[in-house]
Design an enzyme around this catalytic site. Structure first.
Site, PDB file in Angstrom:
ATOM      1  N   CYS A  47      -2.716  71.515  -4.394  1.00  0.00           N
ATOM      2  CA  CYS A  47      -1.695  70.223  -5.094  1.00  0.00           C
ATOM      3  C   CYS A  47      -2.071  70.274  -6.638  1.00  0.00           C
ATOM      4  CB  CYS A  47      -2.431  69.041  -4.382  1.00  0.00           C
ATOM      5  SG  CYS A  47      -2.003  67.245  -5.027  1.00  0.00           S
ATOM      6  N   CYS A  51      -7.396  64.755  -8.361  1.00  0.00           N
ATOM      7  CA  CYS A  51      -8.200  63.732  -7.877  1.00  0.00           C
ATOM      8  C   CYS A  51      -9.746  64.415  -7.583  1.00  0.00           C
ATOM      9  CB  CYS A  51      -7.760  63.269  -6.340  1.00  0.00           C
ATOM     10  SG  CYS A  51      -5.995  62.860  -6.818  1.00  0.00           S
ATOM     11  N   CYS A  54     -11.151  65.659  -4.102  1.00  0.00           N
ATOM     12  CA  CYS A  54     -10.184  66.405  -3.412  1.00  0.00           C
ATOM     13  C   CYS A  54     -10.428  67.972  -3.465  1.00  0.00           C
ATOM     14  CB  CYS A  54      -8.757  65.918  -3.346  1.00  0.00           C
ATOM     15  SG  CYS A  54      -7.625  66.461  -2.186  1.00  0.00           S
ATOM     16  N   CYS A  91      -1.292  60.824  12.395  1.00  0.00           N
ATOM     17  CA  CYS A  91      -0.920  60.753  11.089  1.00  0.00           C
ATOM     18  C   CYS A  91      -0.785  62.283  10.426  1.00  0.00           C
ATOM     19  CB  CYS A  91      -2.183  60.068  10.291  1.00  0.00           C
ATOM     20  SG  CYS A  91      -2.648  58.722  10.863  1.00  0.00           S
ATOM     21  N   CYS A 124       2.227  57.953  11.372  1.00  0.00           N
ATOM     22  CA  CYS A 124       2.009  57.646  10.216  1.00  0.00           C
ATOM     23  C   CYS A 124       1.782  58.714   9.218  1.00  0.00           C
ATOM     24  CB  CYS A 124       0.532  57.016  10.105  1.00  0.00           C
ATOM     25  SG  CYS A 124      -0.189  56.652   8.445  1.00  0.00           S
ATOM     26  N   CYS A 184      -0.669  51.408   5.081  1.00  0.00           N
ATOM     27  CA  CYS A 184      -2.024  51.753   5.394  1.00  0.00           C
ATOM     28  C   CYS A 184      -2.753  51.985   4.030  1.00  0.00           C
ATOM     29  CB  CYS A 184      -1.956  53.078   6.315  1.00  0.00           C
ATOM     30  SG  CYS A 184      -3.976  53.726   6.587  1.00  0.00           S
ATOM     31  N   ARG A 256     -10.409  50.883   9.209  1.00  0.00           N
ATOM     32  CA  ARG A 256     -10.612  52.395   9.870  1.00  0.00           C
ATOM     33  C   ARG A 256     -11.798  52.874   9.500  1.00  0.00           C
ATOM     34  NH1 ARG A 256      -6.234  54.028  12.282  1.00  0.00           N
ATOM     35  NH2 ARG A 256      -5.024  52.837  10.812  1.00  0.00           N
TER      36      ARG A 256
END
Ligand code: SAM
Ligand code: SF4
Length: 325
Positions: A47, A51, A54, A91, A124, A184, A256
């Site tokens: 990616c 972040c 991550c 998801c 999702c 979400c 969640r």
């Protein structure tokens, strides 16, 4: 809910706080029902974003192997497996900065969503930044909910990410809301943020209009190779307090208990369910991180006398017990 109110709630004696959150929970939900969601990484690693938490960011050497977008067949068979294990929500996550209409990858995601949505689970997706057109097309293809976490307070966000802004995240959420897809949206704790940052996140989430239908609370999975690899685990009472505050300020949202459950004891998880968590991710893997095994989760739910939600959006009032699922 305003920051000051959240702060007062958060800092009251723990048992008073969870008594309140339990009362709110029972007003809006069946206290014994826990939804099980399954999460699949459909495009892993590589990616462009930085972040700090991550493992999928290409900015860090985490040893994670980059993979191409999975085929519709591969995703469909994972969805069928999740369904047969009792998931009522499926998801799909992609390690992308975002996705744009007119690209081949977006067409492939739409095709996959059309197939997966026939299985009768809530669908999702979490694909990074999108705009109004992408949101409308995803909704038309059968997506129930779009996940896009704010992750932390607007003040702390620049310490964690420099390649996009908090406002970028808010813009995507606005596009999702306008499309009619359910939102979400939650966050991560344990990244070095203060309690104030966590409550600011709660303030922003609870002031979204409409409020998100689903709020994942992730505890940082400290991934080797990322700048946050040495962060200590989150204190269990801080997690329970935050869940209780989430339940009170977002009464209709599924709260969640998401990433990081491997570092929370059985007793700790039980307290989280009592305080207002009513959904978990299950299955051995959470995108690229470890998650408790599905049978261990079922055994825990069973021991606590909690029920797992039945299949289908048109489910009857009854629920099936964990033992019979
Ligand atoms: N790329 C998309 C995005 O950023 O929205 C979707 C995938 S991203 C991996 C989805 C969410 O997973 C993040 O917003 C974050 O809340 C959570 N997450 C990722 N890595 C994590 C970690 N190491 N610990 C806890 N939560 C994590
Ligand atoms: Fe990329 Fe999402 Fe990971 Fe950020 S959280 S690096 S956007 S996959």
């Amino acid at each position: 809910m305003k920051f000051r109110q959240l702060e007062t709630l958060y800092h009251q004696p723990l048992f008073e706080l969870i008594s309140k959150s339990r009362a709110v929970h029972l007003e809006h939900w069946r206290g014994e029902e826990v939804q099980r969601c399954s999460l699949l990484s459909i495009k892993t690693g590589g990616c462009s974003e930085d972040c700090a938490y991550c493992a999928q960011s290409s900015h860090y050497s985490t040893g994670l192997e980059r993979e191409e977008l999975l085929s519709t067949e591969q995703i469909l068979s994972a969805a069928e497996r999740a369904r047969s294990q009792g998931a009522t929500r499926f998801c799909m996550g992609a390690a992308w900065r975002g996705v744009r209409d007119g690209t081949e990858k977006f067409e492939r995601v739409l095709e996959t969503v059309r197939e997966v949505s026939r299985l009768g689970m809530e669908v999702c997706v979490t694909l990074g930044q999108i705009g109004a057109v992408e949101a409308r097309k995803l909704k038309a293809a059968g997506v129930t909910a779009y996940n896009h976490n704010l992750d932390t307070s607007p003040e702390f966000y620049p310490e964690i990410v420099s390649t996009h802004t908090f406002d970028d995240r808010l813009n995507t959420i606005a596009a999702v809301q306008q499309s009619g897809m359910s939102v979400c949206c939650g966050g991560i704790i344990g990244m070095g943020e203060s309690i104030k940052d966590r409550l600011r996140l709660m303030e922003l989430l609870s002031e979204l209009d409409p409020q998100p239908d689903s709020v994942p609370i992730n505890c940082l999975m400290a991934m080797p190779g990322t700048p946050l690899e040495d962060q200590p685990p989150v204190d269990i009472f801080e997690l329970v307090r935050l869940i209780a505050v989430a339940r009170i300020s977002l009464p209709r949202a599924r709260v969640r208990l998401a990433a990081g459950r491997t570092r929370v004891s059985r007793e700790g998880q039980a307290l989280c369910f009592f305080a207002g968590a009513n959904s978990i991710f299950f299955g051995d893997k959470l995108l690229t991180a470890k998650n408790p095994a599905a049978d261990v989760d079922l055994a825990l739910l069973h021991e606590l006398g909690l029920n797992v939600e039945q299949h289908g959006n048109d489910r009857p009032a009854g629920v099936v017990t964990a033992a019979s699922a």
